[in-house]
Design an enzyme around this catalytic site. Structure first.
Site, mmCIF file in Angstrom:
data_model
loop_
_atom_site.group_PDB
_atom_site.id
_atom_site.type_symbol
_atom_site.label_atom_id
_atom_site.label_comp_id
_atom_site.label_asym_id
_atom_site.label_seq_id
_atom_site.Cartn_x
_atom_site.Cartn_y
_atom_site.Cartn_z
ATOM 1 N N ARG A 65 0.906 -1.306 -0.019
ATOM 2 C CA ARG A 65 -0.027 0.192 -0.041
ATOM 3 C C ARG A 65 0.889 1.437 0.110
ATOM 4 N NH1 ARG A 65 -4.754 -0.439 4.436
ATOM 5 N NH2 ARG A 65 -2.980 -0.471 5.573
ATOM 6 N N ASP A 66 2.045 1.139 0.020
ATOM 7 C CA ASP A 66 2.855 2.527 -0.142
ATOM 8 C C ASP A 66 4.119 1.994 -1.069
ATOM 9 O OD1 ASP A 66 3.387 5.111 0.218
ATOM 10 O OD2 ASP A 66 4.587 4.861 2.116
ATOM 11 N N ILE A 67 4.027 1.583 -2.117
ATOM 12 C CA ILE A 67 5.062 1.337 -3.133
ATOM 13 C C ILE A 67 5.578 2.618 -3.558
ATOM 14 C CG2 ILE A 67 6.049 0.191 -5.391
ATOM 15 C CD1 ILE A 67 4.358 -2.133 -4.378
ATOM 16 N N ASN A 105 10.996 3.484 -1.177
ATOM 17 C CA ASN A 105 10.494 2.254 -0.607
ATOM 18 C C ASN A 105 11.066 1.130 -1.302
ATOM 19 O OD1 ASN A 105 9.624 3.512 1.331
ATOM 20 N ND2 ASN A 105 7.553 3.041 1.233
ATOM 21 N N THR A 144 1.143 7.198 -0.505
ATOM 22 C CA THR A 144 1.810 8.737 -0.843
ATOM 23 C C THR A 144 1.262 9.265 -1.831
ATOM 24 O OG1 THR A 144 4.056 8.083 0.133
ATOM 25 C CG2 THR A 144 4.024 9.805 -1.246
#
Length: 169
Positions: free
Chosen positions: A12-14, A18, A49
């Protein structure tokens, strides 16, 4: 591996920050602070993001396709040096053809699907995406289409160089 679990696990935050390139040249995903699963009835919060989150995340929904949207945004950022919010738009979608005319047409089409506002239009999970990428690469190498394979390789090397520069900034 995460998408292939019995209850698929979502990052959920690639985003570029990261991803870490290992000494062997491979890439690892880091920062699992926003990880969730796809179990029915599980409470969901908006994690991610701006620019890299898929539209459905704004409504607290997430699936494997949500991570693929973020991966598509990450790859386009690395290919162009521009953040997703600075990319040209066609309606609600990023206009991949205008953003990255230097990439091959098949690769632009795949990135366009990954960045579709409709999760149903994206590859269903990481395994399906991997198979599509392998087929795309194999196709570009066959039938005398060497230039397409060279463009693919040049594009990947360009991503690596931009990624290294991005990580240093």
């Amino acid at each position: 591996a995460l998408h292939g679990a019995p209850s698929p696990i979502l990052h959920r935050d690639i985003k570029p920050r990261n991803l870490v390139r290992r000494p062997d040249g491979g890439v690892s995903v880091v920062d699992f602070g926003g990880v969730g699963s796809t179990r029915q009835g599980e409470a969901s919060t908006v994690v991610g993001t701006f620019g890299y989150i898929a539209p459905e995340q704004l409504y607290g929904q997430a699936s494997e396709a949500t991570d693929l949207y973020a991966l598509g945004a990450t790859l386009l950022t690395l290919a162009t040096g521009k953040e997703p919010e600075d990319q040209p738009r066609a309606g609600l979608a990023i206009d991949v053809t205008q953003a990255a005319p230097h990439l091959s047409e098949p690769l632009r089409r795949l990135l366009g699907r990954m960045l579709s506002p409709d999760p149903g239009a994206r590859p269903r999970d990481a395994r399906a995406l991997s198979q599509e990428l392998e087929a795309l690469y194999d196709e570009s190498r066959q039938g005398g289409r060497v230039r397409a394979a060279e463009t693919w390789s040049e594009g990947f090397e360009g991503w690596q160089a931009r990624w290294d520069a991005y990580r240093r900034s």
